[in-house]
Design an enzyme around this catalytic site. Structure first.
Site, PDB file in Angstrom:
ATOM      1  N   GLY A  39      -2.890  -0.743  -6.936  1.00  0.00           N
ATOM      2  CA  GLY A  39      -1.899  -1.598  -5.911  1.00  0.00           C
ATOM      3  C   GLY A  39      -2.869  -2.343  -4.916  1.00  0.00           C
ATOM      4  O   GLY A  39      -2.427  -2.636  -3.755  1.00  0.00           O
ATOM      5  N   ILE A  79       0.197   6.923  -1.913  1.00  0.00           N
ATOM      6  CA  ILE A  79       0.618   6.393  -0.422  1.00  0.00           C
ATOM      7  C   ILE A  79       2.075   5.832  -0.588  1.00  0.00           C
ATOM      8  O   ILE A  79       2.582   5.674   0.284  1.00  0.00           O
ATOM      9  CB  ILE A  79      -0.519   5.202  -0.160  1.00  0.00           C
ATOM     10  CG1 ILE A  79      -1.795   5.509  -0.275  1.00  0.00           C
ATOM     11  CG2 ILE A  79      -0.241   4.632   1.319  1.00  0.00           C
ATOM     12  CD1 ILE A  79      -2.381   6.950   0.455  1.00  0.00           C
ATOM     13  N   THR A  80       2.295   5.533  -1.773  1.00  0.00           N
ATOM     14  CA  THR A  80       3.702   4.856  -1.912  1.00  0.00           C
ATOM     15  C   THR A  80       4.964   5.833  -1.483  1.00  0.00           C
ATOM     16  O   THR A  80       4.902   6.876  -1.664  1.00  0.00           O
ATOM     17  CB  THR A  80       3.775   4.425  -3.484  1.00  0.00           C
ATOM     18  OG1 THR A  80       2.762   3.815  -4.172  1.00  0.00           O
ATOM     19  CG2 THR A  80       5.004   3.818  -3.822  1.00  0.00           C
ATOM     20  N   ASN A  81       5.656   5.007  -1.014  1.00  0.00           N
ATOM     21  CA  ASN A  81       6.960   5.440  -0.139  1.00  0.00           C
ATOM     22  C   ASN A  81       7.976   5.437  -1.340  1.00  0.00           C
ATOM     23  O   ASN A  81       8.154   4.751  -2.001  1.00  0.00           O
ATOM     24  CB  ASN A  81       7.458   4.822   0.932  1.00  0.00           C
ATOM     25  CG  ASN A  81       6.624   5.498   2.150  1.00  0.00           C
ATOM     26  OD1 ASN A  81       6.380   6.363   2.325  1.00  0.00           O
ATOM     27  ND2 ASN A  81       6.204   4.412   3.147  1.00  0.00           N
ATOM     28  N   HIS A 136       7.756  12.520   5.426  1.00  0.00           N
ATOM     29  CA  HIS A 136       7.221  11.206   6.187  1.00  0.00           C
ATOM     30  C   HIS A 136       8.429  10.370   6.194  1.00  0.00           C
ATOM     31  O   HIS A 136       8.984   9.373   5.292  1.00  0.00           O
ATOM     32  CB  HIS A 136       6.256  10.456   5.198  1.00  0.00           C
ATOM     33  CG  HIS A 136       5.728   9.012   5.639  1.00  0.00           C
ATOM     34  ND1 HIS A 136       5.430   8.889   7.139  1.00  0.00           N
ATOM     35  CD2 HIS A 136       5.951   7.869   5.204  1.00  0.00           C
ATOM     36  CE1 HIS A 136       5.073   7.519   7.076  1.00  0.00           C
ATOM     37  NE2 HIS A 136       5.568   7.045   5.907  1.00  0.00           N
TER      38      HIS A 136
END
Ligand SMILES: NC(=O)c1ccc[n+]([C@@H]2O[C@H](COP(=O)([O-])OP(=O)(O)OC[C@H]3O[C@@H](n4cnc5c(N)ncnc54)[C@H](O)[C@@H]3O)[C@@H](O)[C@H]2O)c1
Length: 313
Positions: free
Chosen positions: A7, A121-123, A178
């Site tokens: 990514g 890291i992707t939400n 998060h």
């Protein structure tokens, strides 16, 4: 050290690539994206090489399509930042389902190639960390997400500003999702080693306002400049440094919990973890205040519902 970023053509991936490339410990940095992003990644590589002149870094940078994931072989860490952003009218669950397929697919392929650590890291990051853990079938120490590390840093800055002290004097953390149900741990907050509630000014601390700011900071940056990149990239670098130097620092990352917090199990959520060369070397079980635990439990239950929905996609 070898790190691969899947990514890397995106905001967070490319900012992370620059910060990592500048570190003297970085030997091989692999930038991975979809076929149509290859030119962009080649440009990013050249741009970063320019930036390295004058630094002490001598990193080799490689570019690859995600169709040739074999290049991640022997990576110490594979960072996944791939995913679609939430669009208008899209619920969090819709986003979770779309990104879970992307993250799960990469996690499965990575695990077929090598035994490594996956840093998500992707939400929504807690749910994606869970999906990467399930689909990679790696051990729990090998898969972790950025969780509330960046939120904790934002909270730390706000406290330092309010008390007018150097940022290094503040120790604090936010645990949980998060997202909206994150839980600030005032019981684990100190300034210069002194519990925060011992300070005269504590009674004036606008805690609700600060937490609301922390929760909405990401959206605010998206509104102002399209998306955050330097903050997340710096937070990612902190974690990679801990791994490469085997620092065993206690950061707040999304990790798999299995009863360390009074009966909360089978979910990935922001918790204090000890980070070293093996990744999450320990989920640090701490005693929370009653209200903090109630809020944390609620946060875990929410994430768990999402995890169950995406588990078998
Ligand atoms: N956990 C945190 O604290 C935190 C902070 C910032 C951003 N994020 C999340 O990190 C992710 C990346 O953010 P960004 O600003 O770099 O986003 P971006 O849109 O700039 O980049 C996303 C990347 O994913 C790739 N991508 C998109 N659709 C894909 C698909 N179907 N298959 C494979 N790859 C695909 C894009 O090509 C790009 O490389 C987002 O999910 C964002 O919400 C998390």
């Amino acid at each position: 050290m070898k790190v691969s970023i899947i990514g890397a053509s995106g905001r967070v991936g490319s900012a992370t690539a620059l910060l990592l490339a500048k570190e003297p410990f970085m030997k091989d940095l692999v930038l991975i994206g979809r076929e149509h992003s290859i030119n962009k990644l080649e440009g990013l590589k050249e741009d970063i090489y320019d930036a390295l002149a004058g630094t002490r870094s001598d990193a080799n940078i490689y570019v690859s399509s995600d169709e040739n994931l074999k290049i991640v072989d022997e990576s110490d860490v594979v960072i996944i930042t791939s995913g679609v952003p939430r669009k208008e009218g899209m619920s969090r669950m819709d986003l979770a389902k779309i990104n879970a397929k992307i993250v799960g697919n990469y996690a499965k392929k990575i695990a077929e190639i090598c035994d490594t650590k996956i840093f998500v890291i992707t939400n929504p990051v807690d749910v994606m960390t869970y999906k990467a853990l399930v689909d990679s079938k790696f051990e729990r120490n090998q898969v972790f997400g950025l969780g509330t590390h960046l939120d904790s840093l934002r909270f730390k800055v706000a406290i330092a500003k309010f008390f007018g002290v150097h940022i290094d004097e503040v120790r604090t953390r936010i645990i949980g999702e998060h997202g909206d149900t994150m839980v600030p741990l005032l019981s684990a907050t100190s300034i210069g080693g002194i519990p925060i509630d011992k300070f005269e000014k504590f009674k004036d601390l606008p805690i609700d306002e600060i937490i609301e700011d922390v929760k909405t900071k990401g959206e605010e940056i998206i509104r102002l400049k399209g998306g955050s990149e330097f903050g997340p990239a710096a937070a990612i670098l902190n974690v990679i440094r801990c791994i490469v130097n085997n620092e065993k620092r206690l950061l707040t990352l999304s990790a798999y919990v299995d009863g360390e917090f009074d009966g909360i199990r089978d979910v990935c959520i922001g918790v204090p973890v000890k980070i070293g060369k093996d990744g999450v070397e320990e989920v640090v079980s701490i005693e929370l205040d009653k209200d903090e635990f109630t809020a944390f439990k609620k946060s875990a239950e929410l994430i768990k519902k999402y995890c169950e929905e995406v588990k078998n996609l």
